[in-house]
Design an enzyme around this catalytic site. Structure first.
Site, mmCIF file in Angstrom:
data_model
loop_
_atom_site.group_PDB
_atom_site.id
_atom_site.type_symbol
_atom_site.label_atom_id
_atom_site.label_comp_id
_atom_site.label_asym_id
_atom_site.label_seq_id
_atom_site.Cartn_x
_atom_site.Cartn_y
_atom_site.Cartn_z
ATOM 1 N N LYS A 17 -27.817 -22.310 19.125
ATOM 2 C CA LYS A 17 -28.899 -21.553 18.475
ATOM 3 C C LYS A 17 -28.379 -20.256 17.860
ATOM 4 C CE LYS A 17 -31.466 -20.661 22.088
ATOM 5 N NZ LYS A 17 -30.664 -21.213 23.187
ATOM 6 N N ARG A 94 -39.376 -17.748 25.399
ATOM 7 C CA ARG A 94 -38.727 -18.600 26.390
ATOM 8 C C ARG A 94 -39.667 -18.973 27.526
ATOM 9 N NH1 ARG A 94 -32.953 -16.091 25.611
ATOM 10 N NH2 ARG A 94 -31.635 -17.819 26.174
ATOM 11 N N ARG A 133 -17.049 -20.233 25.397
ATOM 12 C CA ARG A 133 -17.537 -19.367 24.315
ATOM 13 C C ARG A 133 -16.919 -17.971 24.395
ATOM 14 N NH1 ARG A 133 -23.874 -18.911 23.347
ATOM 15 N NH2 ARG A 133 -23.975 -17.884 25.355
ATOM 16 N N ARG A 168 -18.831 -13.330 27.789
ATOM 17 C CA ARG A 168 -20.022 -12.781 28.456
ATOM 18 C C ARG A 168 -20.005 -13.139 29.932
ATOM 19 N NH1 ARG A 168 -24.920 -14.862 24.765
ATOM 20 N NH2 ARG A 168 -25.809 -15.039 26.848
ATOM 21 N N ARG A 179 -28.727 -20.525 34.208
ATOM 22 C CA ARG A 179 -29.442 -20.399 32.929
ATOM 23 C C ARG A 179 -30.057 -21.739 32.522
ATOM 24 N NH1 ARG A 179 -24.856 -18.081 29.420
ATOM 25 N NH2 ARG A 179 -26.321 -18.053 27.696
HETATM 26 P P1 AMP Z 1 -29.050 -15.400 25.280
HETATM 27 O O1 AMP Z 1 -28.095 -14.452 24.605
HETATM 28 O O2 AMP Z 1 -30.148 -15.831 24.378
HETATM 29 O O3 AMP Z 1 -28.343 -16.531 25.955
HETATM 30 O O4 AMP Z 1 -29.765 -14.549 26.453
HETATM 31 C C1 AMP Z 1 -29.003 -13.973 27.487
HETATM 32 C C2 AMP Z 1 -29.908 -13.574 28.618
HETATM 33 O O5 AMP Z 1 -30.826 -12.555 28.183
HETATM 34 C C3 AMP Z 1 -30.782 -14.672 29.203
HETATM 35 O O6 AMP Z 1 -30.095 -15.490 30.148
HETATM 36 C C4 AMP Z 1 -31.885 -13.840 29.862
HETATM 37 O O7 AMP Z 1 -31.434 -13.229 31.049
HETATM 38 C C5 AMP Z 1 -32.096 -12.732 28.823
HETATM 39 N N1 AMP Z 1 -33.088 -13.133 27.810
HETATM 40 C C6 AMP Z 1 -32.865 -13.319 26.481
HETATM 41 N N2 AMP Z 1 -33.995 -13.654 25.851
HETATM 42 C C7 AMP Z 1 -34.964 -13.702 26.805
HETATM 43 C C8 AMP Z 1 -36.348 -14.018 26.789
HETATM 44 N N3 AMP Z 1 -36.987 -14.369 25.668
HETATM 45 N N4 AMP Z 1 -37.019 -13.958 27.959
HETATM 46 C C9 AMP Z 1 -36.422 -13.598 29.121
HETATM 47 N N5 AMP Z 1 -35.106 -13.305 29.208
HETATM 48 C C10 AMP Z 1 -34.382 -13.350 28.053
#
Ligand code: AMP
Length: 227
Positions: A17, A94, A133, A168, A179
């Protein structure tokens, strides 16, 4: 293409994504609103939101809805005031709570979601993708690499801006499993929420990044109804 594009990228962690939504926002010249990056920036700057979010993110858990919804509200109102022609949402919503809050907000701002791009790939390849990644440390660049399938030309450095790459913390195997668990329990039910609105378009995320992007562009240009 329709005049305004308000697109949501939906799919499990590691499905691609981030790469695709960033590319699409550049192609269409519309803002890329990525809650994961916004939260990581808040953590780095130790803002009140960052302090509250840190432990959730590091453990691979979702941050509480109210924190993320406030952040998105601020971003969308800011964009509306700038007179924008669309947005690409990446990693939001989410949960069902976030999706209904988004609907309310978009109603107030007189926008509507034009498509939900549902990127799909089998679970077994997602953990591998997450743990290999690497991400550019320069937040205005943020290019994503994969040390197996999409290596940078110079090891550890971004091809675009030369900044160092990093892994990360939540891309570790353990946090990635958490996750995916969060995705299945809290995020996956959203697929039905958007299918009922008939705005979901499925994309095969197992293809190469360039092929996936091509499919997305074709889909957005196509007048065919989505499922
Ligand atoms: P991502 O970079 O999209 O993989 O997001 C990394 C982390 O940020 C996730 O595992 C959550 O801990 C937090 N996070 C990102 N977007 C959301 C969301 N819409 N709702 C809740 N937590 C989020």
């Amino acid at each position: 293409m329709e005049s305004q594009k308000n697109v949501i990228f939906f799919g499990a962690p590691g499905v691609g994504k981030g790469t695709q939504s960033k590319k699409l926002s550049e192609e269409l010249d519309i803002p890329h609103i990525d809650t994961g990056s916004l939260i990581r920036e808040a953590i780095t700057s130790e803002s009140p939101l960052g302090i509250k979010a840190k432990s959730f993110v590091e453990e691979g858990k979702l941050v509480p809805d109210e924190l993320v919804i406030d952040m998105i509200r601020e971003k969308l109102i800011f964009q509306k005031n700038k007179g924008f022609k669309g947005f690409v949402l990446d990693g939001f919503p989410r949960t069902i709570g976030q999706a209904t809050a988004l609907d309310n907000l978009l109603g107030l701002l007189k926008f509507k979601i034009t498509k939900v791009i549902n990127v799909q790939a089998p679970e077994e390849i997602l953990i591998g993708r997450l743990s290999s990644r690497r991400t550019c440390t320069n937040k205005s660049c943020g290019t994503i690499y994969n040390v197996i399938t999409q290596k940078p030309a110079k090891e550890g450095l971004c091809d675009h801006c030369g900044s160092p790459l990093y892994q990360r913390k939540d891309d570790s195997v353990e946090a990635s499993k958490q996750r995916l668990e969060e995705y299945h329990t809290k995020t996956a039910p959203l697929e039905k929420y958007y299918r009922d609105k008939k705005i979901v378009a499925d994309i095969d995320g197992t293809k190469s990044p360039d092929e996936v992007f091509q499919d997305i562009i074709e889909l957005l240009n196509s007048p065919a109804p989505v499922k």
